[in-house]
Design a protein around this motif. Structure first.
Motif, PDB file in Angstrom:
ATOM      1  N   GLY A  95       0.804  -1.216   0.000  1.00 20.28           N
ATOM      2  CA  GLY A  95       0.000   0.000   0.000  1.00 20.28           C
ATOM      3  C   GLY A  95       0.833   1.260   0.000  1.00 20.28           C
ATOM      4  O   GLY A  95       2.054   1.224   0.161  1.00 20.28           O
ATOM      5  N   LEU A  96       0.166   2.369  -0.183  1.00 16.29           N
ATOM      6  CA  LEU A  96       0.794   3.684  -0.155  1.00 16.29           C
ATOM      7  C   LEU A  96       0.841   4.171   1.286  1.00 16.29           C
ATOM      8  O   LEU A  96      -0.175   4.128   1.989  1.00 16.29           O
ATOM      9  CB  LEU A  96      -0.016   4.658  -1.008  1.00 16.29           C
ATOM     10  N   ILE A  97       2.010   4.597   1.747  1.00 13.98           N
ATOM     11  CA  ILE A  97       2.126   5.137   3.099  1.00 13.98           C
ATOM     12  C   ILE A  97       2.631   6.573   3.020  1.00 13.98           C
ATOM     13  O   ILE A  97       3.368   6.938   2.104  1.00 13.98           O
ATOM     14  CB  ILE A  97       3.037   4.275   4.011  1.00 13.98           C
ATOM     15  N   GLU A  98       2.206   7.374   3.972  1.00 11.52           N
ATOM     16  CA  GLU A  98       2.554   8.783   3.979  1.00 11.52           C
ATOM     17  C   GLU A  98       2.648   9.283   5.409  1.00 11.52           C
ATOM     18  O   GLU A  98       1.852   8.906   6.259  1.00 11.52           O
ATOM     19  CB  GLU A  98       1.478   9.569   3.231  1.00 11.52           C
ATOM     20  N   THR A  99       3.627  10.119   5.656  1.00 12.13           N
ATOM     21  CA  THR A  99       3.762  10.764   6.953  1.00 12.13           C
ATOM     22  C   THR A  99       3.739  12.270   6.734  1.00 12.13           C
ATOM     23  O   THR A  99       4.483  12.786   5.910  1.00 12.13           O
ATOM     24  CB  THR A  99       5.079  10.362   7.639  1.00 12.13           C
ATOM     25  N   LEU A 100       2.872  12.945   7.458  1.00 14.24           N
ATOM     26  CA  LEU A 100       2.698  14.384   7.327  1.00 14.24           C
ATOM     27  C   LEU A 100       3.273  15.062   8.563  1.00 14.24           C
ATOM     28  O   LEU A 100       2.890  14.746   9.686  1.00 14.24           O
ATOM     29  CB  LEU A 100       1.205  14.702   7.201  1.00 14.24           C
ATOM     30  N   GLY A 101       4.203  15.967   8.364  1.00 15.61           N
ATOM     31  CA  GLY A 101       4.845  16.648   9.476  1.00 15.61           C
ATOM     32  C   GLY A 101       4.009  17.775  10.038  1.00 15.61           C
ATOM     33  O   GLY A 101       3.139  18.320   9.367  1.00 15.61           O
ATOM     34  N   ALA A 102       4.297  18.130  11.262  1.00 21.06           N
ATOM     35  CA  ALA A 102       3.664  19.274  11.898  1.00 21.06           C
ATOM     36  C   ALA A 102       4.527  20.507  11.637  1.00 21.06           C
ATOM     37  O   ALA A 102       5.471  20.473  10.845  1.00 21.06           O
ATOM     38  CB  ALA A 102       3.507  19.020  13.397  1.00 21.06           C
ATOM     39  N   GLN A 103       4.242  21.588  12.313  1.00 23.93           N
ATOM     40  CA  GLN A 103       4.928  22.850  12.046  1.00 23.93           C
ATOM     41  C   GLN A 103       6.429  22.773  12.305  1.00 23.93           C
ATOM     42  O   GLN A 103       7.216  23.293  11.537  1.00 23.93           O
ATOM     43  CB  GLN A 103       4.304  23.967  12.882  1.00 23.93           C
ATOM     44  N   HIS A 104       6.826  22.111  13.366  1.00 27.44           N
ATOM     45  CA  HIS A 104       8.248  22.066  13.733  1.00 27.44           C
ATOM     46  C   HIS A 104       8.797  20.643  13.725  1.00 27.44           C
ATOM     47  O   HIS A 104       9.673  20.311  14.518  1.00 27.44           O
ATOM     48  CB  HIS A 104       8.455  22.707  15.110  1.00 27.44           C
ATOM     49  N   PHE A 154      10.932  17.359  12.662  1.00 27.94           N
ATOM     50  CA  PHE A 154      12.269  17.093  12.130  1.00 27.94           C
ATOM     51  C   PHE A 154      12.179  15.966  11.109  1.00 27.94           C
ATOM     52  O   PHE A 154      11.401  15.022  11.272  1.00 27.94           O
ATOM     53  CB  PHE A 154      13.228  16.683  13.257  1.00 27.94           C
ATOM     54  N   GLU A 155      13.010  16.043  10.065  1.00 31.26           N
ATOM     55  CA  GLU A 155      13.011  15.010   9.029  1.00 31.26           C
ATOM     56  C   GLU A 155      13.319  13.636   9.598  1.00 31.26           C
ATOM     57  O   GLU A 155      12.754  12.645   9.165  1.00 31.26           O
ATOM     58  CB  GLU A 155      14.027  15.357   7.938  1.00 31.26           C
ATOM     59  N   GLU A 156      14.219  13.566  10.564  1.00 32.98           N
ATOM     60  CA  GLU A 156      14.586  12.281  11.163  1.00 32.98           C
ATOM     61  C   GLU A 156      13.366  11.612  11.799  1.00 32.98           C
ATOM     62  O   GLU A 156      13.186  10.404  11.693  1.00 32.98           O
ATOM     63  CB  GLU A 156      15.687  12.455  12.216  1.00 32.98           C
ATOM     64  N   ASP A 157      12.535  12.406  12.473  1.00 30.53           N
ATOM     65  CA  ASP A 157      11.336  11.854  13.112  1.00 30.53           C
ATOM     66  C   ASP A 157      10.337  11.347  12.078  1.00 30.53           C
ATOM     67  O   ASP A 157       9.705  10.306  12.267  1.00 30.53           O
ATOM     68  CB  ASP A 157      10.675  12.906  14.005  1.00 30.53           C
ATOM     69  N   LEU A 158      10.188  12.090  10.983  1.00 22.93           N
ATOM     70  CA  LEU A 158       9.271  11.664   9.925  1.00 22.93           C
ATOM     71  C   LEU A 158       9.762  10.392   9.251  1.00 22.93           C
ATOM     72  O   LEU A 158       8.974   9.509   8.915  1.00 22.93           O
ATOM     73  CB  LEU A 158       9.102  12.774   8.886  1.00 22.93           C
ATOM     74  N   LEU A 159      11.067  10.284   9.072  1.00 26.36           N
ATOM     75  CA  LEU A 159      11.652   9.085   8.472  1.00 26.36           C
ATOM     76  C   LEU A 159      11.429   7.866   9.366  1.00 26.36           C
ATOM     77  O   LEU A 159      11.040   6.791   8.893  1.00 26.36           O
ATOM     78  CB  LEU A 159      13.141   9.300   8.223  1.00 26.36           C
ATOM     79  N   ILE A 160      11.622   8.035  10.658  1.00 26.76           N
ATOM     80  CA  ILE A 160      11.365   6.942  11.611  1.00 26.76           C
ATOM     81  C   ILE A 160       9.891   6.551  11.573  1.00 26.76           C
ATOM     82  O   ILE A 160       9.541   5.368  11.565  1.00 26.76           O
ATOM     83  CB  ILE A 160      11.802   7.340  13.033  1.00 26.76           C
TER      84      ILE A 160
END
Length: 149
Positions: free
Chosen positions: A78-87, A89-95
């Motif tokens: 399936g397609l997965i997506e992570t949407l970041g908040a205002q602040h 960090f890329e590392e957190d989104l990657l995890i």
């Protein structure tokens, strides 16, 4: 006649109250491909309890960027997506996106992309101005490796 009018007004008023929605932060989406039927599941950090996934488990997920040559055959999960908040960090989104893949028993993420999305935050039903910002998003297709080439 007046009784019916009162009933209609009451019905409209209650319909308006129940149709109001309250927004909440939703940090990731998952789309499952089931024989050409697209079913979307949204994961909210406020409503769902998740299995605790260790960093070692998420580190086992291989990431292949869009256009990269793949040396294996795979099954699309399936397609997965992570949407970041205002602040965020890329590392957190990657995890987070790797953890989404682990939750779905995947081995890799292909067509991995980094994008930006314009968002806004604020308090509903308030005169306070809304904050507009651009957040990072990571997306890709979660796959299960079936055979090395």
């Amino acid at each position: 006649m007046i009784k019916n009018l009162k009933f209609a007004i009451l019905f409209i008023f209650l319909s308006l109250l129940t149709s109001c929605s309250v927004g909440m932060f939703s940090n990731s989406n998952f789309t499952y491909f089931d024989h050409l039927k697209k079913v979307e599941y949204e994961k909210s950090s406020l409503t769902e309890v998740h299995k605790k996934i260790s960093n070692e488990e998420s580190d086992s997920i291989k990431i292949f960027v869009e256009g990269e040559t793949l040396d294996f055959e795979f099954e699309k999960i399936g397609l997965i997506e992570t949407l970041g908040a205002q602040h965020s960090f890329e590392e957190d989104l990657l995890i987070e996106i790797k953890k989404l893949a682990v939750e779905r028993n995947c081995d890799a993420i292909i067509n991995f992309k980094k994008n930006y999305t314009d968002r806004e935050s604020g308090v509903m039903f308030s005169d306070a101005p809304r904050t507009k910002y651009t957040s990072k998003t990571f997306s890709g297709i979660a796959v299960k490796i079936t055979k090395k080439i």
